[in-house]
Design a protein around this motif. Structure first.
Motif, PDB file in Angstrom:
ATOM      1  N   VAL A   1       0.388   4.679 -14.749  1.00 28.06           N
ATOM      2  CA  VAL A   1      -0.153   4.948 -16.085  1.00 28.06           C
ATOM      3  C   VAL A   1      -1.613   4.490 -16.127  1.00 28.06           C
ATOM      4  O   VAL A   1      -1.903   3.326 -15.837  1.00 28.06           O
ATOM      5  CB  VAL A   1       0.650   4.212 -17.175  1.00 28.06           C
ATOM      6  CG1 VAL A   1       0.043   4.460 -18.548  1.00 28.06           C
ATOM      7  CG2 VAL A   1       2.102   4.656 -17.132  1.00 28.06           C
ATOM      8  N   PRO A   2      -2.552   5.366 -16.467  1.00 25.01           N
ATOM      9  CA  PRO A   2      -3.959   4.945 -16.572  1.00 25.01           C
ATOM     10  C   PRO A   2      -4.120   3.919 -17.693  1.00 25.01           C
ATOM     11  O   PRO A   2      -3.653   4.126 -18.812  1.00 25.01           O
ATOM     12  CB  PRO A   2      -4.707   6.245 -16.895  1.00 25.01           C
ATOM     13  CG  PRO A   2      -3.774   7.342 -16.477  1.00 25.01           C
ATOM     14  CD  PRO A   2      -2.395   6.812 -16.687  1.00 25.01           C
TER      15      PRO A   2
ATOM     16  N   ALA B   1     -14.451   5.432 -12.375  1.00 27.29           N
ATOM     17  CA  ALA B   1     -13.495   4.409 -11.971  1.00 27.29           C
ATOM     18  C   ALA B   1     -12.362   4.334 -12.988  1.00 27.29           C
ATOM     19  O   ALA B   1     -12.581   4.431 -14.194  1.00 27.29           O
ATOM     20  CB  ALA B   1     -14.183   3.057 -11.841  1.00 27.29           C
ATOM     21  N   ARG B   2     -11.167   4.160 -12.493  1.00 30.30           N
ATOM     22  CA  ARG B   2     -10.015   4.040 -13.388  1.00 30.30           C
ATOM     23  C   ARG B   2      -9.027   3.043 -12.807  1.00 30.30           C
ATOM     24  O   ARG B   2      -8.898   2.908 -11.584  1.00 30.30           O
ATOM     25  CB  ARG B   2      -9.349   5.387 -13.631  1.00 30.30           C
ATOM     26  CG  ARG B   2      -8.686   6.001 -12.421  1.00 30.30           C
ATOM     27  CD  ARG B   2      -8.165   7.396 -12.734  1.00 30.30           C
ATOM     28  NE  ARG B   2      -7.384   7.962 -11.656  1.00 30.30           N
ATOM     29  CZ  ARG B   2      -7.899   8.601 -10.618  1.00 30.30           C
ATOM     30  NH1 ARG B   2      -9.214   8.758 -10.517  1.00 30.30           N
ATOM     31  NH2 ARG B   2      -7.113   9.104  -9.674  1.00 30.30           N
ATOM     32  N   LEU B   3      -8.345   2.363 -13.705  1.00 29.97           N
ATOM     33  CA  LEU B   3      -7.322   1.385 -13.339  1.00 29.97           C
ATOM     34  C   LEU B   3      -5.972   1.951 -13.732  1.00 29.97           C
ATOM     35  O   LEU B   3      -5.757   2.329 -14.885  1.00 29.97           O
ATOM     36  CB  LEU B   3      -7.576   0.056 -14.051  1.00 29.97           C
ATOM     37  CG  LEU B   3      -6.569  -1.058 -13.788  1.00 29.97           C
ATOM     38  CD1 LEU B   3      -6.590  -1.465 -12.322  1.00 29.97           C
ATOM     39  CD2 LEU B   3      -6.875  -2.265 -14.674  1.00 29.97           C
ATOM     40  N   GLU B   4      -5.056   2.016 -12.771  1.00 28.95           N
ATOM     41  CA  GLU B   4      -3.718   2.556 -13.006  1.00 28.95           C
ATOM     42  C   GLU B   4      -2.684   1.462 -12.787  1.00 28.95           C
ATOM     43  O   GLU B   4      -2.769   0.701 -11.819  1.00 28.95           O
ATOM     44  CB  GLU B   4      -3.434   3.724 -12.058  1.00 28.95           C
ATOM     45  CG  GLU B   4      -4.369   4.907 -12.248  1.00 28.95           C
ATOM     46  CD  GLU B   4      -4.085   6.020 -11.253  1.00 28.95           C
ATOM     47  OE1 GLU B   4      -3.215   5.808 -10.366  1.00 28.95           O
ATOM     48  OE2 GLU B   4      -4.717   7.082 -11.340  1.00 28.95           O
TER      49      GLU B   4
ATOM     50  N   PRO C   1       0.805  -1.227   0.000  1.00 29.06           N
ATOM     51  CA  PRO C   1       0.000   0.000   0.000  1.00 29.06           C
ATOM     52  C   PRO C   1       0.836   1.274   0.000  1.00 29.06           C
ATOM     53  O   PRO C   1       0.355   2.329  -0.422  1.00 29.06           O
ATOM     54  CB  PRO C   1      -0.839  -0.128   1.284  1.00 29.06           C
ATOM     55  CG  PRO C   1      -0.107  -1.106   2.136  1.00 29.06           C
ATOM     56  CD  PRO C   1       0.576  -2.047   1.197  1.00 29.06           C
ATOM     57  N   ASP C   2       2.100   1.198   0.464  1.00 32.21           N
ATOM     58  CA  ASP C   2       2.945   2.392   0.445  1.00 32.21           C
ATOM     59  C   ASP C   2       3.468   2.690  -0.955  1.00 32.21           C
ATOM     60  O   ASP C   2       3.677   3.864  -1.304  1.00 32.21           O
ATOM     61  CB  ASP C   2       4.115   2.215   1.409  1.00 32.21           C
ATOM     62  CG  ASP C   2       3.660   2.085   2.854  1.00 32.21           C
ATOM     63  OD1 ASP C   2       2.621   2.695   3.198  1.00 32.21           O
ATOM     64  OD2 ASP C   2       4.318   1.362   3.626  1.00 32.21           O
ATOM     65  N   GLN C   3       3.688   1.635  -1.771  1.00 33.71           N
ATOM     66  CA  GLN C   3       4.160   1.819  -3.139  1.00 33.71           C
ATOM     67  C   GLN C   3       3.410   0.845  -4.057  1.00 33.71           C
ATOM     68  O   GLN C   3       3.972  -0.143  -4.536  1.00 33.71           O
ATOM     69  CB  GLN C   3       5.669   1.585  -3.238  1.00 33.71           C
ATOM     70  CG  GLN C   3       6.504   2.612  -2.497  1.00 33.71           C
ATOM     71  CD  GLN C   3       7.993   2.351  -2.645  1.00 33.71           C
ATOM     72  OE1 GLN C   3       8.438   1.219  -2.793  1.00 33.71           O
ATOM     73  NE2 GLN C   3       8.782   3.422  -2.620  1.00 33.71           N
ATOM     74  N   PRO C   4       2.152   1.104  -4.314  1.00 37.85           N
ATOM     75  CA  PRO C   4       1.356   0.171  -5.132  1.00 37.85           C
ATOM     76  C   PRO C   4       1.721   0.262  -6.605  1.00 37.85           C
ATOM     77  O   PRO C   4       1.749   1.354  -7.181  1.00 37.85           O
ATOM     78  CB  PRO C   4      -0.084   0.633  -4.880  1.00 37.85           C
ATOM     79  CG  PRO C   4       0.036   2.085  -4.540  1.00 37.85           C
ATOM     80  CD  PRO C   4       1.338   2.237  -3.822  1.00 37.85           C
ATOM     81  N   ASP C   5       2.018  -0.896  -7.204  1.00 38.30           N
ATOM     82  CA  ASP C   5       2.277  -0.915  -8.643  1.00 38.30           C
ATOM     83  C   ASP C   5       0.993  -0.685  -9.438  1.00 38.30           C
ATOM     84  O   ASP C   5       1.033  -0.140 -10.535  1.00 38.30           O
ATOM     85  CB  ASP C   5       2.898  -2.254  -9.046  1.00 38.30           C
ATOM     86  CG  ASP C   5       4.339  -2.360  -8.585  1.00 38.30           C
ATOM     87  OD1 ASP C   5       4.947  -1.310  -8.307  1.00 38.30           O
ATOM     88  OD2 ASP C   5       4.858  -3.485  -8.496  1.00 38.30           O
ATOM     89  N   TRP C   6      -0.122  -1.164  -8.898  1.00 38.00           N
ATOM     90  CA  TRP C   6      -1.398  -0.895  -9.565  1.00 38.00           C
ATOM     91  C   TRP C   6      -2.446  -0.555  -8.519  1.00 38.00           C
ATOM     92  O   TRP C   6      -2.374  -0.988  -7.368  1.00 38.00           O
ATOM     93  CB  TRP C   6      -1.848  -2.078 -10.428  1.00 38.00           C
ATOM     94  CG  TRP C   6      -2.235  -3.310  -9.662  1.00 38.00           C
ATOM     95  CD1 TRP C   6      -1.453  -4.380  -9.373  1.00 38.00           C
ATOM     96  CD2 TRP C   6      -3.524  -3.598  -9.096  1.00 38.00           C
ATOM     97  NE1 TRP C   6      -2.143  -5.317  -8.650  1.00 38.00           N
ATOM     98  CE2 TRP C   6      -3.419  -4.876  -8.468  1.00 38.00           C
ATOM     99  CE3 TRP C   6      -4.738  -2.938  -9.039  1.00 38.00           C
ATOM    100  CZ2 TRP C   6      -4.493  -5.467  -7.817  1.00 38.00           C
ATOM    101  CZ3 TRP C   6      -5.811  -3.521  -8.392  1.00 38.00           C
ATOM    102  CH2 TRP C   6      -5.689  -4.773  -7.798  1.00 38.00           C
ATOM    103  N   GLN C   7      -3.417   0.240  -8.931  1.00 36.20           N
ATOM    104  CA  GLN C   7      -4.520   0.627  -8.079  1.00 36.20           C
ATOM    105  C   GLN C   7      -5.796   0.740  -8.896  1.00 36.20           C
ATOM    106  O   GLN C   7      -5.772   1.156 -10.058  1.00 36.20           O
ATOM    107  CB  GLN C   7      -4.256   1.975  -7.401  1.00 36.20           C
ATOM    108  CG  GLN C   7      -3.396   1.922  -6.155  1.00 36.20           C
ATOM    109  CD  GLN C   7      -3.384   3.241  -5.432  1.00 36.20           C
ATOM    110  OE1 GLN C   7      -3.266   4.307  -6.049  1.00 36.20           O
ATOM    111  NE2 GLN C   7      -3.511   3.217  -4.120  1.00 36.20           N
ATOM    112  N   LEU C   8      -6.883   0.377  -8.270  1.00 37.43           N
ATOM    113  CA  LEU C   8      -8.203   0.643  -8.824  1.00 37.43           C
ATOM    114  C   LEU C   8      -8.806   1.772  -8.004  1.00 37.43           C
ATOM    115  O   LEU C   8      -8.953   1.653  -6.783  1.00 37.43           O
ATOM    116  CB  LEU C   8      -9.091  -0.599  -8.744  1.00 37.43           C
ATOM    117  CG  LEU C   8     -10.492  -0.435  -9.346  1.00 37.43           C
ATOM    118  CD1 LEU C   8     -10.411  -0.203 -10.846  1.00 37.43           C
ATOM    119  CD2 LEU C   8     -11.348  -1.649  -9.040  1.00 37.43           C
TER     120      LEU C   8
END
Length: 717
Positions: free
Chosen positions: A196-197, A189-192, A163-170
């Motif tokens: 990068v989105p 909603a976006r996926l990163e 959670p401190d350095q998430p490679d991806w997030q929704l």
């Protein structure tokens, strides 16, 4: 993702509402007076609830206050904070400072929280959450219960990474939850991925439980040298609890827009699935392409079942152009069938019909499969006394085709069998009478027939001895004598009969042909010897070997049209072995050796390895004289904990070229994986090749984007 929404609200806010209602005059009996808890805390319970606090006060006309290390526990749920108050008049629970909530499913931290027990509303602010036993975590600016059964999350985020350095997030600007209906909706909603989105949806909905819900699934992306970009976006339709469908618009860059559809249903007595793929205007082929199939099963009554399997394609080249591999592109025909079957005590009846669509234009019309309209099979058997039993195997079928002989065939084979069994031996003599009658159409002979006896004797012994302290070795000799007199069958048609591929199981079979159009003559003795090395503790076979041969006492005169009689006093020698030197390794080999001509007819060698560190390898070689000569090598090799190399080479020595070359890399982190695969393979019998590139991004705990060509080790468990 969807589970997180429900857990945050249900496990957190609703449980906070379970605080008991205290009044200034009725001091709670689950908490000691302040002077008793100031030093060592207090704990008592009512309804399995416990509270500990360094300080407690309940002045008149003011909220009840707990402070200084407040711990509120009920069952596996624990709330920790430094200040908590409850107003019995307004029924408001207020936590104005940092709090921490944990249970068996989730951990929540928030800057503040409140809950109104009167109208069921409440709110967490500046929420951080983490799943227990899972990698999921995230945060939200606020989690609010706006009314009973309705919740709202502002500026929500979810990931399975650090959670401190998430490679991806929704992420979502707003999420609304209808808890009673089990449905949630997200706005913007976006996926990163790596900042990068990758995907944006202004609106999306999702289920909050295990119930299915209509909506879009994640897209699949591929690329091939011939067709270009291949993009699919599936949409799932939850029609009813027992029905659903998936509609998948698919865009193939150089062919056009295609629609794949799948419909499924299930009842207490029926189930079925219908699939339809349609490409209205294939720009490369210049025609409309489609493939459809329907698979249906039904239980009509106890012991009675019906089934249907219908398939049809628009043209002969459908699977060559749109199939995914050489197996699909080499399909010669599609079979459609319907059947009704019933069984009872000692009998079985099958009523069916089938049709064939020929896809291989290299197959002449006179060699195309016959339609069997209808086909009736009946089997029955009864034990008699002292190991004696009888059975009957019969078939009535009408064969139809546009070219060649057509007609009806009745085949009946009653059998009388005796079984004598002991712990170390068996003897099974068998006597049968096979009679076959035809009624042919057209100018052919109207009623050819054939009747002949079949006699056999099957016998074997079983020996075992200790082989070391914890192993057993067996020795299993077996003899099978078969006698079938010669009958001239040259005037019988060939509707569905082929010569069986010679293998170990055929040593003990009463006919060397499939179907009923030919019953092979025989005066032969099959000799076989098997031996196994077995672990006494668990029965696992470490090493086993089988060898066998048929000794012929006469020539085999019955043959299919165009074949001459077979001569020779013995068959090829068959040998098979399997060696398992370790749990991760297995070696197998097979050989069919023609000692009369001193040549190998069939050979195969295989090795499979599956290590504990994700190493996998499979090496195979198979050869059939004048037909197949191929080597197959597959591997998965971990370069380090995260990076793996995969590859496959399928090479034909007969054609002196590779049939398939596949190579790729798999990168796996703690929360995502990327698979990039390139594949070059022969797509049809003419030797045309296809080059494809596949990319699959798996976001663990969420979904996979793209697709892989196939599972590399699906047939090497």
């Amino acid at each position: 993702m969807t589970r997180i929404f429900a857990i945050v609200v249900v496990s957190g806010l609703l449980w906070t509402a379970s605080l008991p209602a205290v009044t200034p005059v009725d001091r709670p009996d689950w908490c000691e007076p302040p002077h008793a808890v100031a030093d060592e805390g207090a704990r008592e319970s009512v309804s399995e609830a416990q509270i500990r606090a360094g300080a407690y006060s309940a002045p008149s006309d003011e909220p009840v206050r707990f402070s200084d290390g407040v711990r509120l526990k009920q069952f596996d749920q624990l709330l920790e904070t430094e200040s908590l108050s409850f107003d019995p008049d307004s029924r408001l629970v207020d936590i104005p400072v940092w709090l921490r909530y944990t249970d068996s499913l989730i951990q929540i931290e928030a800057a503040r929280a409140y809950y109104d027990a009167t109208d069921g509303t409440g709110r967490f602010d500046e929420v951080i959450y983490r799943l227990v036993g899972h990698d999921g975590s995230g945060h939200a600016d606020s989690v609010a219960m706006v009314e009973p059964g309705q919740a709202r999350l502002e500026r929500f985020a979810f990931t399975t990474c650090d959670p401190d350095q998430p490679d991806w997030q929704l992420r979502a600007a707003r999420v609304e939850l209808a808890l009673a209906e089990g449905v949630g909706t997200a706005r913007h909603a976006r996926l990163e991925f790596r900042g990068v989105p990758m995907m944006y949806l202004p609106y999306m909905s999702f289920p909050l439980n295990d119930e299915r819900k209509s909506g879009f699934l994640y897209p699949r992306i591929g690329f091939s040298g011939g067709d270009g970009l291949d993009l699919s976006v599936p949409w799932y339709w939850n029609i009813a609890p027992n029905q659903d469908a998936t509609l998948t618009p698919r865009w193939i860059q150089r062919r056009g827009v295609m629609l794949d559809s799948e419909y499924r249903f299930l009842t207490a007595s029926q189930r079925g699935q219908a699939d339809l793929e349609i490409l209205p205007d294939d720009r490369r082929a210049g025609l409309t392409r489609y493939f459809g199939q329907f698979d249906y099963r039904a239980r009509l009554a106890p012991g009675w079942n019906a089934r249907a399997d219908l398939r049809r394609a628009s043209d002969d080249d459908y699977f060559i152009d749109l199939g995914n591999d050489l197996v699909e592109s080499s399909v010669q025909f599609l079979r459609s069938s319907v059947a009704l079957s019933g069984r009872g005590s000692g009998w079985r009846l099958d009523l069916g019909a089938d049709d064939f669509q020929l896809l291989d234009d290299s197959v002449a019309a006179e060699r195309a499969p016959y339609r069997r309209l209808p086909r009736i099979q009946f089997q029955a058997g009864r034990p008699m006394a002292h190991g004696l039993e009888w059975l009957v195997d019969s078939e009535l079928v009408h064969f139809d085709r546009d070219v060649g002989v057509t007609g009806t065939r009745l085949d009946v084979r009653p059998v009388l069998r005796y079984r004598w069994l002991t712990p170390g031996s068996f003897v099974q003599p068998e006597l049968a009478l096979r009679t076959t009658h035809y009624r042919l159409d057209g100018d052919h002979r109207r009623n050819p027939d054939r009747t002949l006896p079949i006699a056999s004797l099957d016998a074997g012994l079983f020996f075992e001895r200790p082989a070391g302290s914890d192993r057993i070795q067996t020795l299993e000799p077996r003899l099978y004598y078969l006698y079938v007199p010669y009958r001239d069958q040259a005037d019988l048609p060939d509707f569905d009969t082929r010569e069986l591929t010679f293998g170990f199981s055929q040593l003990f079979h009463h006919n060397r042909f499939t179907g009923a159009d030919r019953q092979g003559d025989a005066n032969q003795l099959a000799l076989a010897l098997s031996s196994r090395l077995i672990e006494a503790s668990d029965g696992r076979s470490l090493l086993e070997g089988h060898v066998g041969q048929i000794v012929h006492f006469s020539d085999r005169r019955v043959q299919l049209p165009g074949r001459e009689k077979e001569q020779g006093s013995r068959s090829s020698t068959l040998a098979e072995t399997v060696w398992r030197p370790a749990e991760a390794l297995a070696v197998s080999a097979g050989l069919q050796w023609d000692s009369l001509n001193n040549e190998t007819e069939v050979a195969r060698v295989g090795l499979t390895y599956r290590g504990q560190d994700a190493r996998q390898a499979a090496l195979g070689y198979r050869m059939r004289r004048d037909q197949v000569d191929q080597a197959d090598v597959r591997f998965r090799y971990p370069v380090n904990e995260r990076l793996k190399l995969i590859g496959r080479l399928l090479y034909s020595f007969e054609d002196n070229e590779p049939l398939e070359i596949l190579g790729g890399v798999e990168y796996e982190s703690c929360c995502w994986a990327l698979r990039l695969t390139a594949r070059d393979y022969v797509r049809d019998r003419d030797g045309d090749r296809r080059t494809s590139v596949f990319m699959e991004l798996e976001l663990r705990g969420l979904a996979s984007l793209g697709r892989a060509p196939y599972e590399l080790f699906r047939d090497h468990p």
